[in-house]
Scaffold this motif. Structure first.
Motif, PDB file in Angstrom:
ATOM      1  N   ASP A 214       0.821  -1.218   0.000  1.00  0.00           N
ATOM      2  CA  ASP A 214       0.000   0.000   0.000  1.00  0.00           C
ATOM      3  C   ASP A 214       0.854   1.268   0.000  1.00  0.00           C
ATOM      4  O   ASP A 214       0.507   2.256  -0.631  1.00  0.00           O
ATOM      5  N   ALA A 217       2.241   1.967  -3.436  1.00  0.00           N
ATOM      6  CA  ALA A 217       1.185   2.529  -4.286  1.00  0.00           C
ATOM      7  C   ALA A 217       0.929   3.997  -3.927  1.00  0.00           C
ATOM      8  O   ALA A 217       0.796   4.846  -4.816  1.00  0.00           O
ATOM      9  N   GLU A 218       0.880   4.285  -2.630  1.00  0.00           N
ATOM     10  CA  GLU A 218       0.648   5.668  -2.170  1.00  0.00           C
ATOM     11  C   GLU A 218       1.738   6.622  -2.663  1.00  0.00           C
ATOM     12  O   GLU A 218       1.445   7.730  -3.104  1.00  0.00           O
ATOM     13  N   ALA A 220       3.690   6.260  -5.248  1.00  0.00           N
ATOM     14  CA  ALA A 220       3.581   6.432  -6.699  1.00  0.00           C
ATOM     15  C   ALA A 220       2.454   7.420  -7.026  1.00  0.00           C
ATOM     16  O   ALA A 220       2.626   8.310  -7.858  1.00  0.00           O
ATOM     17  N   LYS A 221       1.328   7.254  -6.333  1.00  0.00           N
ATOM     18  CA  LYS A 221       0.174   8.117  -6.574  1.00  0.00           C
ATOM     19  C   LYS A 221       0.505   9.583  -6.246  1.00  0.00           C
ATOM     20  O   LYS A 221       0.061  10.507  -6.938  1.00  0.00           O
ATOM     21  N   ALA A 222       1.276   9.763  -5.189  1.00  0.00           N
ATOM     22  CA  ALA A 222       1.630  11.124  -4.769  1.00  0.00           C
ATOM     23  C   ALA A 222       2.775  11.696  -5.611  1.00  0.00           C
ATOM     24  O   ALA A 222       3.192  12.839  -5.404  1.00  0.00           O
ATOM     25  N   GLY A 223       3.305  10.903  -6.533  1.00  0.00           N
ATOM     26  CA  GLY A 223       4.407  11.371  -7.370  1.00  0.00           C
ATOM     27  C   GLY A 223       5.714  11.508  -6.625  1.00  0.00           C
ATOM     28  O   GLY A 223       6.553  12.338  -6.967  1.00  0.00           O
ATOM     29  N   LYS A 299       4.198  16.981   0.537  1.00  0.00           N
ATOM     30  CA  LYS A 299       3.554  15.798  -0.046  1.00  0.00           C
ATOM     31  C   LYS A 299       3.609  14.601   0.902  1.00  0.00           C
ATOM     32  O   LYS A 299       2.607  13.917   1.111  1.00  0.00           O
TER      33      LYS A 299
END
Ligand code: ADP
Ligand code: MG
Length: 340
Positions: A214, A217-218, A220-223, A299
């Motif tokens: 998780d 994934a987080e 990656a999603k947040a860049g 971020k």
């Protein structure tokens, strides 16, 4: 009724344990049943990691159920792949089985393995099976992938980077202490019932750890691409020293920022152990430790379950923890070392 393995024989046992396994990843071209599995990995970097687990050294079957052992053996390998910023895809499982294990025992182990593979989307594509003279021997190799240039190594941390860690630390170690205590208390008492009331989280962290898919994934999603990363298997102190050595830098982490669960704190007090020492050196947390550039501060602060615990310095400042009263304590690797 327990079934002796000799009733099925080696091939019968393999068939029995692996029947119905379906391959879900496109990279798993051919799985169990031939001389070798065939994997197809076009245009990605391939990751390979392996772990060896020996009964009596790495696990104690008096309190570890075989299903949990199967689950954990797989998950600790997945954790290594996530720690490279990758995705685990396949495992191969090699076993040495002594004569006291039955077909039902091995079924329980494979139930755990299969469950972990299902939850994490990994294919079991092969292995090897042999008799062992004594005890259970488990060797699992995991293969994964990562997009080109997306792998994160231990050697990329830079001066002023922020040090982050997921979840909380020390609970698995406290769970182990608790299980060992109850084992000692049960000696010679066949009717003994272990008491884990109020400490369920500790036992779960020891017996059924999860890999932080998780968090990958987080991020990656947040860049956010961490500058360095590893999983916390030997204790935070030891892992921080690895990152700093590989990256040729120093670090400061703050005692009062170390994430610790309430149950961990209660258990440490009961055992008269220094809480922060246990959290920093306990091991088997399988959380992710990583560094990000200072510019990602906002971020990363927003991400749930991630805590900024310190920062990277120039190498000459060394590696230290800043205590609550502002003193600097050099970090030492007292990690969990089965060879020590
Ligand atoms: P070999 O003689 O080449 O070692 P085996 O008879 O040991 O082959 O294995 C036959 C097939 O079963 C192979 O595909 C192998 O990967 C698989 N296999 C053997 N042991 C296991 C195991 N413990 N778990 C999963 N697959 C296994
Ligand atoms: Mg074989």
């Amino acid at each position: 009724m327990e079934t002796e393995i000799s009733k099925l024989g080696e091939f019968g046992l393999i068939d029995h344990l692996t029947k119905g396994i379906e391959l879900k990843n496109p990279s798993s071209h051919r799985g169990i049943g031939d001389d070798a599995a065939v994997l197809k990995y076009p245009d990605t970097d391939v990751l390979v990691t392996t772990d060896l687990l020996l009964e009596g050294v790495h696990f104690d079957l008096t309190y570890v159920p075989l299903k949990h052992l199967g689950y954990k053996s797989a998950v600790v390998n997945f954790s290594d792949i996530y720690a490279m910023n990758g995705t685990p895809r396949q495992i191969v499982v090699s076993l040495g089985i002594s004569s006291r294990f039955t077909v039902e025992h091995m079924e329980a182990f494979y139930d755990g393995l299969r469950l972990a593979c299902e939850i994490y989307g990994v294919d079991l594509v092969g292995g090897d099976t042999s008799a062992s003279r004594q005890g259970l021997v488990i060797s699992i190799t995991c293969i994964g992938d990562v997009e080109k240039d997306k792998a994160v190594f231990r050697n990329g941390a830079k001066d002023t980077d922020l040090i982050c860690v997921s979840g909380d630390l020390g609970a698995a170690y406290m769970g182990l202490q608790l299980l060992e205590r109850e084992k000692a208390a049960s000696a010679g008492k066949p009717d003994f019932e272990p008491d884990f009331a109020g400490k369920e989280y500790l036992v779960e962290r020891q017996l059924k750890p999860e890999a932080r898919k998780d968090i990958i994934a987080e991020l990656a999603k947040a860049g956010i691409k961490p500058t360095s990363m590893m999983d916390v298997s030997d204790g935070l102190s030891s892992e921080l020293l690895h990152i700093c050595k590989e990256s040729d830098c120093g670090c400061r982490v703050y005692e009062d920022r170390t994430p610790i669960d309430y149950q961990t704190a209660v258990m440490a007090e009961e055992l008269n152990m220094n809480l922060v020492t246990a959290a920093m050196n306990g091991g088997e947390d399988y959380e992710l430790l990583f560094t990000v550039p200072l510019t990602d501060h906002e971020k990363v602060e927003k991400l749930p379950g991630i805590k900024v615990i310190g920062y990277i310095t120039k190498p000459d400042l060394g590696c230290a923890m800043v205590t609550r009263d502002g003193q600097e304590m050099p970090l030492r690797a007292q990690g969990w070392n089965s060879l020590a």
